[in-house]
Structure formats: C-alpha cells, structure tokens
Design a protein around this motif. Structure first.
Motif: not given
Length: 233
Positions: A164-170, A206-219
C-alpha cells in the motif's frame, strides 16, 4: 488431464555472450534502470535494445522472453536485501534487519510490488535470503513446519505494509504534497465519525514517510513479540 511444464530461466544453462562486451548482467542492469524510470508498463525488449544500442532480437540470445527477463531482474533486487547471520547478531535483530531491508528495496524499486506472488523466487539471491531467514527462525527455536509459518508471518507483514505504501507513492508522484490540505480533505470525509476525526489532528500529515516508518517499526516489533511469545508457550 495433461500437466503443464513450468519453464524458468533458472532451469536452463546460461548461454555464453554472443558478442564481445555484451553479457546478461549488463542486460539485467539496464532493465532495472528502465523499470525504475518507467515501471513495468515501460519495459519492452524493443526499449531495452535501444537503451543498450542493440536490436531487440539480439537480446533473445540471453533471455527467451520478457518473463525470463523479469525473473532475472526480480532476483537481482533480492540481492540488494540484507540478511544478517543470526548466529552473529541474534535471531530478532536478524529478522528485523531483513524486514526493514526488504521494505526499503521494494520502495526503491516500486515495480517489484507487482511481481510479488506473481513470479517464483527461484534465483540464487532469493534462495539465499530464504535460507538465511529459515536459519534465523530455526535458531530462535522454531521446529518443523513452524519455521516456515514464522517466515511466512514476517514476510506477509512486510508485504502487507509495503505494497500500500508503494501504491501511495505511485499515486502521489508528481503532486505537490500539502499536509494541511490533505488533513482538511480527510476531516471533511470523516465528519460523521468522531473517533476518526480526533485522530486526524493527532496524526503527522507533514511527514508521512516518517509516520509510515514508525508504523512499520511498531508493527514489526509486535510481530516479533508475538513470535517470541509463541516460543515461550
């Protein structure tokens, strides 16, 4: 019922270069560059031949068809993944590094997300990663089929979070991203859902990449905690 024979580039001997200065590694590298620039839809033997200043027909000496080429580039990116030796760093750190590395490789080569599950991972790089991952969960204490189940749980998490992250970036490629504007749009859509509305103003848009990184690490930590707890029981 007749059985269909499965053909793969890995099941036949690699041909020797047909001309000086041309080899399969060069073709694979050029194909990856073309895929990174234009995606799967932009890859064709004709375009690849032009990029290499060679006729498309000459490329068929090295690969029988486009599917074989995709098998080669798919395995090449597996070679970019880091799979530490669990005996040196411990099974949890080895699994964590591998998962983060796999995510980064998929994000770096967004076209690869469309090949997951579509192409078999039978190349030497993919098999090396698979073997190292099995070694990781075996060292952790899993036995028998549970080794493969633990491996599947980890990779399913990585794919499920990253695709889904790839889909968003695309989808957002080429757009001028505005966090405030996105927040207002989502707030309007979620106006009838109080809990969602509350979360909108506590989420870092403001920084969705940082948010997704934190989300990934949490999971990821949660998945590894769950696997470790399963071992304890």
């Amino acid at each position: 019922m007749t059985s269909k024979q499965y053909n793969s580039v890995w099941f036949r001997e690699q041909r020797k270069p047909a001309s000086p200065g041309r080899n399969r590694a060069e073709i694979v590298a050029a194909a990856i560059q073309l895929l990174d620039d234009e995606g799967l839809a932009g890859l064709s033997m004709r375009k690849l031949g032009a990029k290499l200043s060679a006729g498309a027909t000459s490329l068929y000496w090295y690969v029988a068809n486009k599917d074989e080429l995709l098998e080669l580039v798919y395995d090449e990116i597996w070679g970019e993944m880091t799979a530490p030796d669990p005996e040196e760093v411990g099974w949890r750190d080895a699994a964590s590094v591998m998962a983060h590395s796999m995510r980064q490789v998929i994000l770096r080569h967004r076209w690869s997300a469309d090949l997951l599950g579509r192409l078999p991972a039978l190349g030497p790089n993919a098999l090396m990663v698979a073997d190292q991952t099995r070694k990781t969960f075996k060292l952790a204490g899993f036995t028998g089929a549970d080794i493969d189940y633990a491996n599947a749980a980890l990779t399913a998490f990585v794919f499920g979070m990253t695709i889904p992250e790839v889909a968003w970036d695309t989808a957002m490629a080429g757009y001028d991203y505005d966090g405030d504007e996105l927040r207002q749009t989502v707030a309007k859509a979620a106006a009838d859902y109080p809990d969602l509305s509350e979360a909108i103003y506590t989420t870092n848009y403001e920084d969705p990449r940082a948010m997704r990184e934190l989300c990934f690490d949490f999971g990821l930590v949660s998945v590894l905690d769950g696997l470790e707890r399963r071992l304890a029981t």
